[in-house]
Design a protein around this motif. Sequence first.
Motif, short mmCIF file in Angstrom:
data_model
loop_
_atom_site.label_atom_id
_atom_site.label_comp_id
_atom_site.label_asym_id
_atom_site.label_seq_id
_atom_site.Cartn_x
_atom_site.Cartn_y
_atom_site.Cartn_z
N ALA A 241 0.86 -1.19 0.00
CA ALA A 241 0.00 0.00 0.00
C ALA A 241 0.89 1.23 0.00
CB ALA A 241 -0.91 0.01 1.23
N LEU A 242 0.66 2.11 -0.96
CA LEU A 242 1.48 3.31 -1.11
C LEU A 242 0.76 4.52 -0.53
CD1 LEU A 242 2.77 2.80 -4.77
CD2 LEU A 242 3.91 2.18 -2.62
N GLY A 374 -3.31 -5.92 -9.04
CA GLY A 374 -3.98 -5.89 -7.75
C GLY A 374 -3.09 -6.10 -6.54
N ARG A 375 -1.79 -6.23 -6.76
CA ARG A 375 -0.88 -6.45 -5.63
C ARG A 375 -0.50 -5.15 -4.92
NH1 ARG A 375 3.51 -10.24 -8.79
NH2 ARG A 375 2.02 -11.72 -9.71
N VAL A 376 -0.66 -4.03 -5.61
CA VAL A 376 -0.28 -2.72 -5.07
C VAL A 376 -1.50 -1.81 -5.14
CG1 VAL A 376 1.21 -0.68 -5.37
CG2 VAL A 376 2.10 -2.99 -5.82
N ALA A 377 -1.76 -1.08 -4.07
CA ALA A 377 -2.85 -0.10 -4.05
C ALA A 377 -2.28 1.26 -3.65
CB ALA A 377 -3.94 -0.51 -3.07
N TYR A 378 -2.95 2.30 -4.11
CA TYR A 378 -2.51 3.65 -3.74
C TYR A 378 -3.72 4.57 -3.59
CZ TYR A 378 -2.94 4.43 -8.82
OH TYR A 378 -3.40 4.50 -10.11
N ALA A 389 -9.70 12.53 5.43
CA ALA A 389 -9.96 11.66 4.27
C ALA A 389 -8.91 10.57 4.11
CB ALA A 389 -10.04 12.51 3.00
N THR A 390 -7.72 10.72 4.70
CA THR A 390 -6.72 9.67 4.56
C THR A 390 -7.15 8.39 5.26
OG1 THR A 390 -5.54 10.77 6.37
CG2 THR A 390 -4.64 11.05 4.15
N ARG A 391 -7.92 8.51 6.34
CA ARG A 391 -8.40 7.28 6.98
C ARG A 391 -9.35 6.53 6.04
NH1 ARG A 391 -12.30 4.71 9.02
NH2 ARG A 391 -11.92 3.19 10.70
N PHE A 392 -10.23 7.27 5.37
CA PHE A 392 -11.10 6.66 4.37
C PHE A 392 -10.26 6.04 3.26
CE2 PHE A 392 -13.31 7.10 0.28
CZ PHE A 392 -14.47 6.39 0.53
N GLY A 393 -9.23 6.75 2.82
CA GLY A 393 -8.35 6.23 1.77
C GLY A 393 -7.65 4.95 2.19
N ALA A 394 -7.30 4.85 3.46
CA ALA A 394 -6.68 3.63 3.97
C ALA A 394 -7.64 2.45 3.86
CB ALA A 394 -6.25 3.83 5.42
N LEU A 398 -7.11 -0.98 1.47
CA LEU A 398 -7.21 -2.34 2.00
C LEU A 398 -8.33 -3.12 1.34
CD1 LEU A 398 -6.54 -1.51 5.76
CD2 LEU A 398 -4.99 -2.69 4.18
N ASP A 399 -9.45 -2.46 1.05
CA ASP A 399 -10.53 -3.11 0.31
C ASP A 399 -10.04 -3.56 -1.06
OD1 ASP A 399 -12.24 -2.57 2.41
OD2 ASP A 399 -13.31 -0.95 1.40
N LEU A 400 -9.35 -2.67 -1.76
CA LEU A 400 -8.88 -2.98 -3.11
C LEU A 400 -7.88 -4.13 -3.09
CD1 LEU A 400 -8.42 0.65 -4.52
CD2 LEU A 400 -10.21 -0.99 -5.14
N LEU A 401 -6.98 -4.14 -2.10
CA LEU A 401 -5.99 -5.21 -2.01
C LEU A 401 -6.64 -6.54 -1.70
CD1 LEU A 401 -3.08 -3.40 -0.12
CD2 LEU A 401 -3.09 -4.12 -2.51
N SER A 402 -7.76 -6.53 -0.98
CA SER A 402 -8.46 -7.77 -0.65
C SER A 402 -9.30 -8.29 -1.81
CB SER A 402 -9.36 -7.56 0.56
OG SER A 402 -10.49 -6.77 0.21
N GLY A 403 -9.53 -7.41 -2.80
CA GLY A 403 -10.38 -7.79 -3.93
C GLY A 403 -11.85 -7.77 -3.62
N GLU A 404 -12.22 -7.22 -2.46
CA GLU A 404 -13.62 -7.20 -2.06
C GLU A 404 -14.36 -6.02 -2.70
OE1 GLU A 404 -14.18 -7.23 2.16
OE2 GLU A 404 -12.44 -8.52 2.49
#
Length: 464
Positions: A241-242, A374-378, A389-394, A398-404
Amino acid sequence: MDSARALSDARPTPFWLEDPGRPEALPALVGDTKCDLLVVGGGYSGLWTALIAKERDPSLDVVLIEGHEVGWAASGRNGGFCAASLTHGFGNGLQRWPGELGELERQGLANLQAMEDAIKKYGIDCEWERTGEIDVATQPHQLAELHEVAEAVAEYGLDLTVLDADQLRAEVDSPTFLGGIWDKEGVAMLHPAKLAWGLKAACVAQGVRVFERTRATDLSEYGSGMAVRTSYGRVYARRVALGTNVFPSLVKRVRPYIAPVYDYALMTEPLTEEQMAAIGWSRRQGLGDSANQFHYFRLSADNRILWGGYDAVYNFGGKVRAEYDQRPETFQTLARHFFQTFPQLEGVRFTNAWGGAIDTCTRFSAFFDTAYRGRVAYAAGFTGLGVGATRFGAEVMLDLLSGETTERTALEMVRHKPLPFPPEPIRWAGIEMTKWSLDRSDHNGGHRNLWLRTLDKMGLGFDS
């Protein structure tokens, strides 16, 4: 008092980072290591990502690396306004995502409450105050625009308190104030550096391996995961996660979407009881005026006034350099505007004057995506609204990395990116033309010239 004289003793460092509670930096990573999740960046974005990842799955091996020290950049030197808005204000959200704005506002308020809950849960002493924020009109056309906003938000079930001049000046007294709207629930004030340091301590307590002074220099695929080269070794991770935001992304195709714009701020000495009585401000709300080139201002825990904004400076080529953190001509402009706003505070001096880069994008609110299958999210492009908003971005990363598919990843805001900035010299010329036009608008009753109207039609318009 000459405004420049009030700056004569100002230290060129962010007030927040001078706090005696500043923790020692943790050791750098030396050698190679493996983990389930690597988080790059020790600002709010990275810290929230690491902490929430451990909350979701305590067995996850999470490593966070930071090139300097946790909270040293935007997370430790911002104004400390923590807003529920995920869209850089209601107006920007209404222009871009009218069909899902109600859901964006709901998720934004839930995110702000989750922040407050986490701060209590982990005992983070960051001077959190849920005071709200008042948008102030200092020109007649701004007053009319604020009333339009108040009417528009009511259709979405939001409640803003409209203040006339007398009501506003009963809250905070300035001869320049004509009225305003008060969002009582959607904004908190906090000590930004203490929030970053508190999140660092929470991460460590939850088992996150944090390495400071560990700069990530390269990202590449490695087997079924990723490898990140650092100052003294490599990290091999299943997912990355970047959270590097304004700094050049390790995913190079992201870089054209970000323009680093420098913002500046002053901090006064603590006000006396008599000075506080002269301005009121007993409810300690955050304030911001409604001009395109706007000021933001708030009280610290010891009754200093932070006064920032107005100039937004883009340097040709998008360079981020330490020498840009100081800009005396901007500090003098800010000091002059401060005393025009609060003439009753003549004689007050400034103890700190500083600046730093903000990660701006063409839609003025964050964007999100993945890379390397899908191995890296930013998440990036928060445009000065990253405290909340960074907490929402976090959560999104994590959602994107899980594929959910979640209520966050289903949002149009998350599924689509903004337009990238053009290459130089077109980028610099476009930004300078926009700044000039916004200044003209401020001095011409809010009238938007052909350039701004064209940007509006392209979906690139912004009025704050």
